[in-house]
Enzyme design. Structure first.
Site, PDB file in Angstrom:
ATOM      1  N   ARG A 240       0.837  -1.209   0.000  1.00  8.45           N
ATOM      2  CA  ARG A 240       0.000   0.000   0.000  1.00  8.45           C
ATOM      3  C   ARG A 240       0.871   1.258   0.000  1.00  8.45           C
ATOM      4  O   ARG A 240       0.911   2.007  -0.969  1.00  8.45           O
ATOM      5  CB  ARG A 240      -0.938  -0.021   1.225  1.00  8.45           C
ATOM      6  CG  ARG A 240      -2.087   0.995   1.147  1.00  8.45           C
ATOM      7  CD  ARG A 240      -1.726   2.405   1.601  1.00  8.45           C
ATOM      8  NE  ARG A 240      -1.241   2.457   2.969  1.00  8.45           N
ATOM      9  CZ  ARG A 240      -0.725   3.551   3.519  1.00  8.45           C
ATOM     10  NH1 ARG A 240      -0.593   4.671   2.803  1.00  8.45           N
ATOM     11  NH2 ARG A 240      -0.273   3.533   4.768  1.00  8.45           N
ATOM     12  N   ASP A 241       1.608   1.490   1.063  1.00 12.74           N
ATOM     13  CA  ASP A 241       2.398   2.710   1.190  1.00 12.74           C
ATOM     14  C   ASP A 241       3.553   2.733   0.202  1.00 12.74           C
ATOM     15  O   ASP A 241       3.974   3.805  -0.238  1.00 12.74           O
ATOM     16  CB  ASP A 241       2.916   2.823   2.629  1.00 12.74           C
ATOM     17  CG  ASP A 241       3.480   4.185   2.942  1.00 12.74           C
ATOM     18  OD1 ASP A 241       3.146   5.152   2.232  1.00 12.74           O
ATOM     19  OD2 ASP A 241       4.260   4.309   3.901  1.00 12.74           O
TER      20      ASP A 241
ATOM     21  N   HIS B  10       6.495   4.295  12.695  1.00 10.26           N
ATOM     22  CA  HIS B  10       6.581   4.269  11.233  1.00 10.26           C
ATOM     23  C   HIS B  10       7.637   5.298  10.827  1.00 10.26           C
ATOM     24  O   HIS B  10       7.347   6.498  10.723  1.00 10.26           O
ATOM     25  CB  HIS B  10       5.208   4.631  10.652  1.00 10.26           C
ATOM     26  CG  HIS B  10       5.122   4.555   9.158  1.00 10.26           C
ATOM     27  ND1 HIS B  10       4.262   3.705   8.513  1.00 10.26           N
ATOM     28  CD2 HIS B  10       5.774   5.225   8.178  1.00 10.26           C
ATOM     29  CE1 HIS B  10       4.374   3.858   7.205  1.00 10.26           C
ATOM     30  NE2 HIS B  10       5.287   4.791   6.983  1.00 10.26           N
TER      31      HIS B  10
ATOM     32  N   HIS C 281      10.774   6.890   8.416  1.00  7.25           N
ATOM     33  CA  HIS C 281      11.427   7.021   7.117  1.00  7.25           C
ATOM     34  C   HIS C 281      12.913   7.262   7.351  1.00  7.25           C
ATOM     35  O   HIS C 281      13.311   7.734   8.413  1.00  7.25           O
ATOM     36  CB  HIS C 281      10.809   8.172   6.316  1.00  7.25           C
ATOM     37  CG  HIS C 281       9.449   7.860   5.780  1.00  7.25           C
ATOM     38  ND1 HIS C 281       9.016   8.271   4.537  1.00  7.25           N
ATOM     39  CD2 HIS C 281       8.407   7.180   6.313  1.00  7.25           C
ATOM     40  CE1 HIS C 281       7.779   7.852   4.328  1.00  7.25           C
ATOM     41  NE2 HIS C 281       7.389   7.192   5.396  1.00  7.25           N
TER      42      HIS C 281
ATOM     43  N   CYS D 225       6.360   9.554   0.377  1.00 10.98           N
ATOM     44  CA  CYS D 225       5.118  10.278   0.613  1.00 10.98           C
ATOM     45  C   CYS D 225       4.919  11.263  -0.519  1.00 10.98           C
ATOM     46  O   CYS D 225       5.762  12.134  -0.736  1.00 10.98           O
ATOM     47  CB  CYS D 225       5.148  11.018   1.946  1.00 10.98           C
ATOM     48  SG  CYS D 225       3.656  12.000   2.223  1.00 10.98           S
TER      49      CYS D 225
ATOM     50  N   ASN E  23      10.417   4.339   3.071  1.00  7.45           N
ATOM     51  CA  ASN E  23      10.188   3.799   4.394  1.00  7.45           C
ATOM     52  C   ASN E  23      11.377   2.963   4.857  1.00  7.45           C
ATOM     53  O   ASN E  23      12.215   2.545   4.060  1.00  7.45           O
ATOM     54  CB  ASN E  23       8.954   2.883   4.365  1.00  7.45           C
ATOM     55  CG  ASN E  23       7.677   3.626   4.103  1.00  7.45           C
ATOM     56  OD1 ASN E  23       7.241   4.428   4.906  1.00  7.45           O
ATOM     57  ND2 ASN E  23       7.051   3.344   2.968  1.00  7.45           N
TER      58      ASN E  23
END
Length: 324
Positions: free
Chosen positions: A34-35, A226, A228, A259, A268
């Site tokens: 997804r991300d 979460h 980065h 993002c 990520n």
């Protein structure tokens, strides 16, 4: 500290040296499908996405965030959510999805999804860029989504972006983040994921936020992190969170993702890099690092570029040398 050599070949496995004050097991919340894929320029075929998720689950990842039920024009890379989810009925893993509003929730519930996530912001600038709303307006929009999801028997995760820094506003006051987190918990979120969206956090900042959240009644048992890796701090920040009692860590296979609204953000935290560190500390994950690495190499080939994960590159290179 307790030192133990892992079994198997000397290459491809870290030596286990446990350290005090760390959890025995960590659940990795895999966000690559997804991300990760939502930020790709190309649209990955739905069959490849399904295979990607299946391979991740086969590698031992128990939670794989599958897709997002957003409007196709917002994120065209994830426009195939209705096609994808029925293809995953045989996957033995939790498959949460992101929903932006009640319409997205309805679409997800109609397909039998029972784990959803909403995506809030700790800053006004990002809330405006991402949702075209103020922080309070976005929270008001999420409240009925969370209520309806809970009434349907779904588990709800709340993402909080820009917890440490914002590309327009700079450093984010910790109290501001705590207020948003507390609001999401009060509306019924089961878990919160604290996002370092542009990768500017450092361990001291992480510990301060976790401590103040604890004082507000949001303990480590409700939290995920979460990170980065923009400034190379993702693993250091993760270790700080583990020392504070956090046992859920978001990561993306092969380091995919960033993002779309934060132009300075790199990918990520790579799941392989995380697993290498955790296994070296003797922390159980249930993940087969060899299978996971092979999956990221396979996906990198589909995307037409090498994985940014240092562990993937190291292990893939070792594998190539051993095969020659």
């Amino acid at each position: 500290m307790t030192e133990r050599l892992t079994g198997g070949a000397p290459l491809g496995l870290p030596m286990e040296v446990t350290a005090p004050g760390l959890p025995a097991r960590v659940r990795i919340h895999e966000v690559g499908p997804r991300d990760g894929l939502q930020n790709e320029k190309m649209v990955v075929p739905v069959e490849v996405k399904a295979d990607f998720i299946r391979r991740l689950a086969d590698a031992g990842l128990s939670t794989v965030e599958a897709t997002s039920f957003v409007r196709p024009e917002w994120v065209p890379q994830l426009a195939d959510a209705e096609q994808l989810m029925p293809m995953l009925e045989d996957v033995d893993a939790r498959l949460p999805v992101l929903v932006p509003n009640q319409r997205g929730l309805s679409r997800a519930l109609a397909l039998g999804v029972r784990e959803i996530a909403v995506f809030a912001s700790a800053t006004e600038s990002f809330a405006k860029a991402n949702l075209n709303r103020t922080v309070d307006e976005s929270l008001a929009m999420f409240a009925p989504v969370v209520t309806d999801a809970k009434e349907a028997g779904a588990r709800v995760r709340g993402y909080v972006s820009m917890c440490f820094g914002d590309p327009w506003e700079g450093p984010v006051p910790v109290a501001q983040v705590v207020r948003v987190c507390r609001a999401l918990v009060d509306m019924g979120c089961d878990e919160l994921s604290l996002g370092d969206t542009i990768g500017v956090a450092t361990p001291g900042h992480v510990l301060e936020l976790l401590s103040l959240l604890g004082e507000s009644g949001v303990g480590a048992d409700r939290l995920a992190v979460h990170f980065h890796d923009t400034y190379g701090q993702a693993l250091a920040n993760t270790l700080a969170a583990l020392q504070h009692g956090v046992t859920v860590v978001d990561a993306s296979a092969g380091g995919l993702g960033g993002c779309p609204y934060a132009k300075s953000a790199t990918g990520n935290l790579a799941t392989e890099d995380l697993v290498w560190m955790l296994h070296g500390l003797g922390i159980e994950t249930g993940v087969d690092l060899g299978r996971l690495t092979a999956t990221s190499v396979w996906m990198a080939a589909h995307l037409g570029r090498p994985s940014p994960s240092r562990t993937v590159r190291a292990l893939a290179g070792t594998t190539s040398q051993q095969e020659q």
